[in-house]
Design an enzyme around this catalytic site. Structure first.
Site, short mmCIF file in Angstrom:
data_model
loop_
_atom_site.label_atom_id
_atom_site.label_comp_id
_atom_site.label_asym_id
_atom_site.label_seq_id
_atom_site.Cartn_x
_atom_site.Cartn_y
_atom_site.Cartn_z
N GLU A 174 0.83 -1.21 0.00
CA GLU A 174 0.00 0.00 0.00
C GLU A 174 0.87 1.26 0.00
OE1 GLU A 174 -2.18 -0.42 3.63
OE2 GLU A 174 -3.28 -2.18 2.94
N ARG A 224 3.17 19.98 6.28
CA ARG A 224 4.20 19.06 6.76
C ARG A 224 5.34 19.74 7.53
NH1 ARG A 224 7.01 15.81 4.43
NH2 ARG A 224 6.52 14.02 5.74
N CYS A 257 -1.67 33.38 10.24
CA CYS A 257 -1.41 34.06 11.51
C CYS A 257 -1.02 33.10 12.62
CB CYS A 257 -2.62 34.89 11.89
SG CYS A 257 -2.94 36.13 10.65
#
Ligand code: LLP
Length: 433
Positions: free
Chosen positions: A291, A330, A360
């Site tokens: 997978e 990430r 912000c």
């Protein structure tokens, strides 16, 4: 990869080759297309994926595994854009999904239901029912309660269901703790000591068939040993399940997690991976499912972003760009490293800078303390290795529309998903009853 004829300069990073990136007279090109052209036409931020790089990764893995009966089921969660799914479907891959939404996408992209595997620790009754009705290849269950619910749904629907047990094999991996998934004490999988009982429950049920034992150890793994250890544990369990009189297992699903190169770090070499697992798997006669998500699409994608402003503060130089943590989370979320390069080189001296977004939050950055060439407002940058867990994890935080996505293939490019509009963000909201 890419168009060799266009290449006129040395490869800057090994990463470039993985992606099909080249420098052509100072311009960054992906799959033979100048990225500045895409940034101009589509605006920024925009994700761009190289179809040829995706195919090359698939073929490398598929070829490496050729000694084993196998199926590569692409983990749709890594990048679920229909154009990307279609590229992978056309290679003959299956799909690994974790929600009804991903199932709908995989079916829309043309994956045959029988080649779709449904993973996930918290599938709802509606999702299980939709999967049973669609006749998916198999469902990997992760708890007794899910198994009991699936059995009731199979009865109500009067349909046979192929079942896998996702085992938690209690294997240690070296990766970010948020993406380590095969260790005891985390939420995933059925603990090894409960697997025989789960197998017996499935075997007793007239509509369920136990076809698969599965594992998924974690993501961004570059060491083969945890895979070998996990496979050994699954094979031991298969022996015990067979000893209990259950002889229906045909598939061993060894999950995803094959790591890629983001910077100077190592990646999982498909040949080494295959050499490590084949001796364990080949004698079993089982069909091997994988997978992979990141491995197929991660290096193939870049995020293009434009410099808005420069500023000096607290003795540091900041480069404010138009892509933020809502577009690519990430770096903020995992402190992940992504290489950043200019689209057009201008030979300017390098500076240490923080590349930050417009959101912000102080944690909104793409790179910290990074040596980059002197940049001016209006310069475009490419964030590399952004093909996996990029757009799919994008959000509308700060009411920012999600970026556009483009695909390059055979020297041409097209918009695979237009930039979201502000109207789309709140068009369905109601201000009063
Ligand atoms: N199979 C299962 C059951 C999974 O949970 C995952 C990923 C995969 C396969 C595919 O893993 P891959 O081959 O892509 O490593 N957002 C994180 C990664 C989360 C991975 C979650 N599960 C990141 O940006 O690094």
């Amino acid at each position: 990869m890419g168009k060799g004829v266009l290449s006129d300069s040395a490869i800057e990073f090994p990463l470039f080759a993985d992606a099909g990136l080249e420098r052509v007279q100072g311009s960054l090109a992906l799959g033979g297309v100048r990225l500045s052209e895409i940034a101009e036409a589509a605006g920024t931020p925009v994700y761009v994926y190289n179809a040829e790089a995706i195919r090359a990764q698939y073929h490398a893995l598929d070829h490496a595994l050729s000694a084993l009966p196998h199926r590569i089921c692409y983990a749709v969660k890594a990048n679920s854009t229909l154009a990307v799914l279609r590229i992978i479907r056309d290679l003959g891959a299956g799909a690994d999904i974790v929600s009804a939404g991903e199932m709908a996408r995989a079916l829309a992209a043309g994956f045959p239901a029988g080649r779709i595997v449904f993973s996930g620790v918290g599938k709802t009754a509606e999702e299980l029912r939709a999967a049973v009705r669609a006749g998916l290849g198999h469902l990997n269950v992760e708890s007794f309660e899910e198994l009991e619910l699936l059995a009731r749904i199979a009865d109500e629907e009067r349909r046979p269901v192929s079942v896998g047990i996702r085992v938690n094999p209690d294997v240690t991996t070296v990766t970010h703790p948020y993406i380590s998934t095969g260790k005891s004490g985390i939420k995933f999988g059925v603990p090894s000591d409960q697997v025989i009982a789960a197998a017996e429950l499935i075997a007793r049920h007239p509509r369920l068939e136990l076809t698969t034992l599965a594992m998924h150890l974690g993501s961004q793994l570059v060491d083969t040993e945890p895979f070998r250890e996990g496979i050994r544990r699954l094979l031991e369990l298969i022996v015990r399940i067979r000893a209990a009189g259950i002889a229906t297992i045909r598939v061993i699903d060894i999950g995803g997690g094959l790591g890629i190169r983001y910077g100077e770090d190592a990646s999982m070499d498909p040949t080494e991976f295959a050499a490590a697992v084949t001796p364990l798997l080949s004698p079993t006669g089982l069909t091997v499912y994988l997978e992979p998500g990141r491995f197929l699409v991660g290096s193939a994608g870049v995020l293009l972003t434009r410099v808005l402003y420069r500023k000096l503060s607290g003795g540091k130089q900041f480069v404010v760009v138009d892509a933020g943590m809502n577009d690519l989370v990430r770096p903020s979320h995992y402190h992940a490293y992504h290489e950043i390069v200019e689209l057009e080189t201008r030979g300017r001296p390098a500076h240490r800078v923080d590349v930050v977004g417009p959101v912000c939050e102080t944690g909104d950055f793409l790179a910290l303390d990074r040596l980059l060439p002197g940049l001016d407002a209006g310069d475009d940058l490419a964030v590399l290795g952004a093909g996996a867990y990029g757009f799919v994890m994008a959000s509308n935080y700060n009411s920012r529309p999600r970026p556009a996505e483009a695909v390059v293939d055979g020297g041409r490019w097209w918009i695979a998903r237009p930039r979201e509009t502000v109207e789309e963000l709140f068009g369905s909201e109601r201000m009063s009853p």
